[in-house]
Design a protein around this motif. Structure first.
Motif, mmCIF file in Angstrom:
data_model
loop_
_atom_site.group_PDB
_atom_site.id
_atom_site.type_symbol
_atom_site.label_atom_id
_atom_site.label_comp_id
_atom_site.label_asym_id
_atom_site.label_seq_id
_atom_site.Cartn_x
_atom_site.Cartn_y
_atom_site.Cartn_z
ATOM 1 N N ARG A 54 0.860 -1.185 0.000
ATOM 2 C CA ARG A 54 0.000 0.000 0.000
ATOM 3 C C ARG A 54 0.891 1.227 0.000
ATOM 4 O O ARG A 54 1.963 1.218 0.592
ATOM 5 N N LEU A 55 0.462 2.288 -0.674
ATOM 6 C CA LEU A 55 1.196 3.555 -0.681
ATOM 7 C C LEU A 55 0.261 4.686 -0.284
ATOM 8 O O LEU A 55 -0.816 4.835 -0.867
ATOM 9 N N GLY A 56 0.689 5.490 0.663
ATOM 10 C CA GLY A 56 -0.062 6.674 1.036
ATOM 11 C C GLY A 56 0.118 7.782 0.002
ATOM 12 O O GLY A 56 0.855 7.634 -0.972
ATOM 13 N N ARG A 57 -0.558 8.892 0.239
ATOM 14 C CA ARG A 57 -0.513 10.000 -0.724
ATOM 15 C C ARG A 57 0.894 10.499 -0.983
ATOM 16 O O ARG A 57 1.327 10.615 -2.129
ATOM 17 N N LEU A 58 1.621 10.833 0.084
ATOM 18 C CA LEU A 58 2.957 11.401 -0.095
ATOM 19 C C LEU A 58 3.932 10.382 -0.686
ATOM 20 O O LEU A 58 4.776 10.738 -1.513
ATOM 21 N N SER A 59 3.811 9.128 -0.287
ATOM 22 C CA SER A 59 4.674 8.095 -0.869
ATOM 23 C C SER A 59 4.390 7.932 -2.356
ATOM 24 O O SER A 59 5.311 7.767 -3.162
ATOM 25 N N PHE A 64 -10.062 10.727 -11.875
ATOM 26 C CA PHE A 64 -9.440 9.574 -11.231
ATOM 27 C C PHE A 64 -8.062 9.934 -10.673
ATOM 28 O O PHE A 64 -7.723 9.560 -9.551
ATOM 29 N N VAL A 65 -7.273 10.676 -11.438
ATOM 30 C CA VAL A 65 -5.941 11.087 -10.969
ATOM 31 C C VAL A 65 -6.077 12.026 -9.771
ATOM 32 O O VAL A 65 -5.318 11.918 -8.794
ATOM 33 N N ILE A 66 -7.042 12.931 -9.822
ATOM 34 C CA ILE A 66 -7.280 13.827 -8.676
ATOM 35 C C ILE A 66 -7.673 13.014 -7.448
ATOM 36 O O ILE A 66 -7.220 13.285 -6.333
ATOM 37 N N TYR A 67 -8.501 12.000 -7.654
ATOM 38 C CA TYR A 67 -8.898 11.114 -6.556
ATOM 39 C C TYR A 67 -7.678 10.415 -5.963
ATOM 40 O O TYR A 67 -7.528 10.336 -4.740
ATOM 41 N N LEU A 68 -6.786 9.908 -6.815
ATOM 42 C CA LEU A 68 -5.579 9.231 -6.329
ATOM 43 C C LEU A 68 -4.690 10.160 -5.511
ATOM 44 O O LEU A 68 -4.091 9.758 -4.519
ATOM 45 N N LEU A 69 -4.601 11.408 -5.952
ATOM 46 C CA LEU A 69 -3.696 12.353 -5.290
ATOM 47 C C LEU A 69 -4.268 12.940 -4.007
ATOM 48 O O LEU A 69 -3.515 13.275 -3.093
ATOM 49 N N LEU A 70 -5.581 13.071 -3.915
ATOM 50 C CA LEU A 70 -6.163 13.798 -2.795
ATOM 51 C C LEU A 70 -6.902 12.953 -1.765
ATOM 52 O O LEU A 70 -7.054 13.383 -0.625
ATOM 53 N N ALA A 71 -7.387 11.790 -2.150
ATOM 54 C CA ALA A 71 -8.187 10.986 -1.220
ATOM 55 C C ALA A 71 -7.316 10.418 -0.100
ATOM 56 O O ALA A 71 -6.235 9.905 -0.363
ATOM 57 N N PRO A 72 -7.790 10.522 1.137
ATOM 58 C CA PRO A 72 -7.009 9.935 2.238
ATOM 59 C C PRO A 72 -7.151 8.412 2.230
ATOM 60 O O PRO A 72 -8.215 7.867 1.972
ATOM 61 N N PRO A 91 -1.107 -0.320 6.741
ATOM 62 C CA PRO A 91 -0.666 0.871 6.000
ATOM 63 C C PRO A 91 0.849 0.945 5.852
ATOM 64 O O PRO A 91 1.597 0.457 6.694
ATOM 65 N N HIS A 92 1.257 1.556 4.742
ATOM 66 C CA HIS A 92 2.677 1.792 4.477
ATOM 67 C C HIS A 92 3.131 2.978 5.320
ATOM 68 O O HIS A 92 2.439 3.992 5.400
ATOM 69 N N ARG A 93 4.287 2.852 5.912
ATOM 70 C CA ARG A 93 4.827 3.950 6.708
ATOM 71 C C ARG A 93 5.642 4.854 5.792
ATOM 72 O O ARG A 93 6.615 4.420 5.172
ATOM 73 N N THR A 94 5.238 6.112 5.688
ATOM 74 C CA THR A 94 5.925 7.069 4.818
ATOM 75 C C THR A 94 7.235 7.492 5.468
ATOM 76 O O THR A 94 7.253 7.994 6.583
ATOM 77 N N SER A 95 8.322 7.281 4.751
ATOM 78 C CA SER A 95 9.634 7.629 5.295
ATOM 79 C C SER A 95 9.910 9.129 5.107
ATOM 80 O O SER A 95 9.209 9.818 4.382
ATOM 81 N N ALA A 96 10.945 9.601 5.758
ATOM 82 C CA ALA A 96 11.273 11.031 5.718
ATOM 83 C C ALA A 96 11.647 11.477 4.311
ATOM 84 O O ALA A 96 11.269 12.573 3.876
ATOM 85 N N TRP A 97 12.396 10.639 3.563
ATOM 86 C CA TRP A 97 12.797 11.038 2.214
ATOM 87 C C TRP A 97 11.572 11.145 1.307
ATOM 88 O O TRP A 97 11.547 11.998 0.417
ATOM 89 N N GLU A 98 10.572 10.289 1.524
ATOM 90 C CA GLU A 98 9.357 10.363 0.711
ATOM 91 C C GLU A 98 8.577 11.640 1.007
ATOM 92 O O GLU A 98 8.069 12.288 0.089
ATOM 93 N N LYS A 99 8.491 12.011 2.275
ATOM 94 C CA LYS A 99 7.784 13.247 2.644
ATOM 95 C C LYS A 99 8.475 14.464 2.042
ATOM 96 O O LYS A 99 7.832 15.324 1.452
ATOM 97 N N LEU A 100 9.800 14.516 2.189
ATOM 98 C CA LEU A 100 10.564 15.647 1.664
ATOM 99 C C LEU A 100 10.444 15.725 0.139
ATOM 100 O O LEU A 100 10.196 16.798 -0.428
ATOM 101 N N CYS A 101 10.609 14.602 -0.504
ATOM 102 C CA CYS A 101 10.535 14.554 -1.962
ATOM 103 C C CYS A 101 9.138 14.918 -2.461
ATOM 104 O O CYS A 101 8.986 15.659 -3.440
ATOM 105 N N ALA A 102 8.100 14.413 -1.806
ATOM 106 C CA ALA A 102 6.727 14.705 -2.227
ATOM 107 C C ALA A 102 6.421 16.190 -2.103
ATOM 108 O O ALA A 102 5.844 16.792 -3.019
#
Length: 193
Positions: A27-32, A122-130, A141-152
Motif C-alpha cells: 500500500r502507498l499513502g498520498r505522499l509516498s 481519477f488522478v485527482i482522486y488518487l492524489l487527494l483521497a485519504p 498501512p505503508h509507513r511514509t519515510s522522511a525522504w518520501e515526505k521531503l521529496c513529495a
C-alpha cells in the motif's frame, strides 16, 4: 484457509516491511505515491532528454526534430525507447495499484485511466483521497519515510511554481501578440468553413 498473518510454506510469515517495493501487494499513502511516481517521472524524462541530446536529435535553434538523424540509430531507438517506456509504464501502474490498495480499492480500478475525462477525476482522486489509516483488505498501512515526505513536498512546490510560471508566460505571450488567444484561433478556424 490460511489467514493473512499465517506462516508461509517455508515457516516464515511475510512481514509488511519485507515485501518488495515493486509488488502489487503493498500500500502507498498520498505522499509516498507522489514521491515515487514523481521521481520515476523525472528519471524517465531525464533519460529521454539525455538520449535525445547525445544523439543530436533536436535542433535547439528551431526546436525541431532532426529526421535525418533518425535513420542512423533505428534499432537502438526502437528497442531502447520501447524498453524504457515499458519499464516506466509498468512501475507507474504498480505504484497506482499500491495507491488504490491504500484506498481499499481493487487494482482493476486503474483501468479508469483509459476513459477520457474520467481519467482526470481519477488522478485527482488518487492524489487527494485519504487512505485507510488502519489495516484494510490489502494489509497494514505503508509507513511514509522522511525522504518520501521531503521529496513529495518538493515535487508539489515545483509543480505549483511551474504551473504559475507557465500560465504567466502564456498570458504574457498572448498580451504581446506572440501567441493567439483561443478566441482568435477560433475566429481564424471558422474561415475554413
Amino acid at each position: 484457509m490460511p489467514s493473512q498473518n499465517s506462516a508461509s510454506f517455508f515457516g516464515k510469515g511475510q512481514d509488511q516491511s519485507s515485501r518488495s517495493l515493486f509488488s502489487c501487494d503493498n500500500r502507498l499513502g498520498r505522499l509516498s505515491y507522489i514521491a515515487r511516481s514523481g521521481l520515476l517521472h523525472f528519471l524517465f524524462v531525464g533519460i529521454v532528454s539525455l538520449t535525445v541530446q547525445s544523439m543530436h536529435l533536436i535542433n535547439w535553434d528551431s526546436m525541431m526534430l532532426r529526421t535525418s538523424h533518425l535513420s542512423g540509430h533505428p534499432f537502438f531507438m526502437l528497442f531502447g525507447g520501447l524498453l524504457a517506456l515499458l519499464i516506466y509504464s509498468y512501475l507507474m501502474t504498480i505504484f497506482m495499484i499500491q495507491r488504490l490498495h491504500d484506498l481499499n480499492q481493487s487494482g482493476w480500478m486503474s483501468l479508469l485511466l483509459l476513459i477520457p475525462m474520467i481519467n482526470l477525476f481519477f488522478v485527482i482522486y488518487l492524489l487527494l483521497a485519504p487512505g485507510s489509516s488502519h489495516a484494510n483488505n490489502y494489509g497494514s498501512p505503508h509507513r511514509t519515510s522522511a525522504w518520501e515526505k521531503l521529496c513529495a513536498w518538493l515535487i508539489i512546490v515545483l509543480f505549483l511554481i511551474s504551473l504559475a510560471s507557465s500560465s504567466m508566460r502564456i498570458s504574457y505571450m498572448m498580451g504581446t501578440g506572440e501567441l493567439e488567444s483561443p478566441h482568435q484561433m477560433m475566429r481564424q478556424g471558422m474561415h475554413y468553413f
